[in-house]
Design an enzyme around this catalytic site. Structure first.
Site, PDB file in Angstrom:
ATOM      1  N   ASP A  98      32.583  81.637  61.006  1.00 16.86           N
ATOM      2  CA  ASP A  98      31.271  81.378  60.400  1.00 16.86           C
ATOM      3  C   ASP A  98      30.735  82.495  59.517  1.00 16.86           C
ATOM      4  OD1 ASP A  98      30.709  83.320  62.257  1.00 16.86           O
ATOM      5  OD2 ASP A  98      29.779  81.964  63.700  1.00 16.86           O
ATOM      6  N   GLU A 120      38.236  77.838  65.069  1.00 15.63           N
ATOM      7  CA  GLU A 120      36.963  78.069  65.774  1.00 15.63           C
ATOM      8  C   GLU A 120      35.871  77.173  65.183  1.00 15.63           C
ATOM      9  OE1 GLU A 120      34.135  81.742  66.122  1.00 15.63           O
ATOM     10  OE2 GLU A 120      35.755  82.131  67.522  1.00 15.63           O
ATOM     11  N   GLU A 134      25.154  82.426  59.949  1.00 13.00           N
ATOM     12  CA  GLU A 134      26.377  81.850  60.495  1.00 13.00           C
ATOM     13  C   GLU A 134      26.278  80.355  60.806  1.00 13.00           C
ATOM     14  OE1 GLU A 134      25.027  84.718  61.462  1.00 13.00           O
ATOM     15  OE2 GLU A 134      26.540  86.241  61.065  1.00 13.00           O
ATOM     16  N   HIS A 210      24.575  94.138  66.321  1.00 11.01           N
ATOM     17  CA  HIS A 210      24.748  94.222  64.869  1.00 11.01           C
ATOM     18  C   HIS A 210      24.203  93.041  64.069  1.00 11.01           C
ATOM     19  CE1 HIS A 210      27.831  91.087  64.329  1.00 11.01           C
ATOM     20  NE2 HIS A 210      28.253  91.413  65.519  1.00 11.01           N
ATOM     21  N   ARG A 212      22.466  90.174  61.871  1.00 12.75           N
ATOM     22  CA  ARG A 212      21.416  90.228  60.849  1.00 12.75           C
ATOM     23  C   ARG A 212      20.069  89.738  61.358  1.00 12.75           C
ATOM     24  NH1 ARG A 212      23.267  90.668  55.038  1.00 12.75           N
ATOM     25  NH2 ARG A 212      25.458  91.058  55.382  1.00 12.75           N
ATOM     26  N   HIS A 243      28.469  99.614  64.676  1.00 11.23           N
ATOM     27  CA  HIS A 243      28.928  98.897  63.480  1.00 11.23           C
ATOM     28  C   HIS A 243      28.660  99.758  62.242  1.00 11.23           C
ATOM     29  CE1 HIS A 243      29.027  95.704  60.455  1.00 11.23           C
ATOM     30  NE2 HIS A 243      29.463  94.862  61.353  1.00 11.23           N
TER      31      HIS A 243
END
Ligand code: UD1
Ligand code: UDP
Length: 382
Positions: A98, A120, A134, A210, A212, A243
């Protein structure tokens, strides 16, 4: 009969970790020519995975920019893929999950009328802004794909609910294939900070954060809860491989920097990560992949998000949604540190996401789709 040219497209760390065993599996089949197109959406974190799995990209769009935007990732991938597709002329393009690489890779394939296999497939929260971007990346990729490799029965049900076109296979998650060989009792870390940890006498919490949609206040609240937890519990260690996103690094350093029992380290390679989790007490994360891997290792997971597209391990009792509020995150982590009963309820090894054979199933499904085998792969059953 000519070989089938199957091009795997990926660009971020989690896609690479979950596509690497599939690329290796495809290469074993004499009917298939397996090639890789890397977008380079992540540079260092992608290269580290390629090295571990001993893989090389046949094409590399090398798109990463510091503080890149969703639009630059998408447009650079789309334009770069145009050229690669014209040159490579694949019979099928595989994308994973994604990310923006996933969606742009699928869109480029569609513009060239090349069938897409979505690895996936079918994970959903049904909230277009969470996870962002995503949820929409995977939904649009699902609209484009011809073959859908759904890890679990629930993922297939999500796709059926959308009346998706194409063929759905339940394969298990390739993440579990990836873990097969990495965890070893005699493993020695090459990250010195990890060798210095006392896993026998101290409880080690693995932390990653991490996403967004957690940028800003949610991330500040989560990390403040961790700060208070480590001050209240000097007997624990928190290891946070931070990250490389500049936003994440600034926030982590500001809130957790300088604490004696918080270890802010650079991202580690995937073998280090799996072995670190295997030796840890528990995992706190907003990552997707860690929610699949930690339950297989028998480690409780607190998910630092409001929702999850991976409800299977919650059902199995090894994962709990902790949300992003400071008080709740602190309280749920404290409970697992202070109540043996609460801890042991969650610390059991379960494998709702796969049996380590997702890649052979996907390879067989591709051969079946192209009429190169009469047998459709049997579905994965948890
Ligand atoms: C991306 C995916 C997200 C996935 C995550 C896994 C999108 C929109 N987001 O988010 O779904 O969960 O990867 O980690 O596709 N950077 C480096 N070196 C690296 C990697 C990143 O310096 O090897 C820095 C760069 O400054 C880059 C920034 O991190 O601009 C953000 O990377 P990006 O891929 O845009 O977003 P992620 O948060 O990593
Ligand atoms: N991982 C890693 N090194 C790290 C942190 C994570 O190899 O320092 C691995 C982890 O084991 C999992 C994957 O990266 O396989 C998850 O990636 P990430 O959390 O970046 O993305 P998400 O799964 O949230 O999309």
């Amino acid at each position: 009969m000519s070989k089938l040219k199957i091009m795997s497209v990926f660009g971020t760390r989690p896609e690479a970790i979950k596509m690497a065993p599939l690329v290796q599996e495809l290469a074993k089949h004499p009917e298939i020519e397996s090639i890789c197109c890397l977008t380079g959406q992540h540079r260092e974190m992608l290269d580290s995975v390629m090295e571990i799995f001993n893989l090389k990209g046949d094409y590399d769009l090398d798109i990463m920019e510091k503080s890149q935007t969703l639009s630059t990732i998408t447009t650079k991938t789309l334009l770069g893929m145009d050229r690669v597709i014209d040159t490579a002329k694949p019979d099928m393009i595989l994308v994973h999950g994604d990310t923006s690489t996933t969606f742009a890779g699928a869109l480029a394939a569609f513009y060239h009328q090349i069938p897409v296999g979505h690895v996936e497939a079918g994970l959903r929260t049904w909230d277009k802004y969470s996870p962002f971007p995503e949820e929409i990346n995977r939904t649009l990729t699902g609209d484009i794909a011809t073959l859908h490799f759904a890890p679990t029965i629930a993922n297939r049900e999500n796709l059926l609910r959308e009346s998706i076109q194409g063929e759905i296979f339940i394969t298990g998650n390739t993440a579990i294939d990836s873990m097969k060989y990495s965890v070893r009792d005699d493993y020695r870390f090459h990250t010195e900070a990890l060798n210095e940890l006392d896993f026998k006498n101290r409880r080690v919490i693995v932390l990653t954060c991490h996403r967004r949609e957690n940028y800003g206040k949610p991330m500040e609240d989560i990390l403040s809860a961790i700060r208070e937890l480590t001050l209240a519990h000097p007997e624990i260690d928190v290891v946070y491989p931070v990250h490389l996103s500049p936003v994440v690094r600034e926030c982590a350093g500001r809130i957790l920097g300088g604490l004696k029992n918080v270890h802010l380290i650079d991202p580690v390679d995937v073998q280090e990560m799996h072995n670190l989790m295997a030796r840890s007490y528990m995992v706190m994360t907003d990552s997707g992949g860690l929610q699949e891997e930690a339950p297989a290792l028998g480690k409780p997971v607190l998910v630092l998000r409001r929702e999850t597209e991976r409800p299977e391990a919650i059902g199995a009792g090894t994962v709990k949604l902790a949300g992003v509020e400071k008080e709740t995150v602190y309280a749920m982590a404290s409970e697992l540190l202070e109540s043996e009963e609460a801890y042991h309820k969650m610390a059991k090894a379960v494998n709702p996401y796969g049996d380590g054979n997702a890649c052979p199933r996907i390879a067989q499904a591709i051969l079946w789709h192209f009429g190169r085998t009469a047998e459709r792969p049997a579905d994965f059953m948890a």
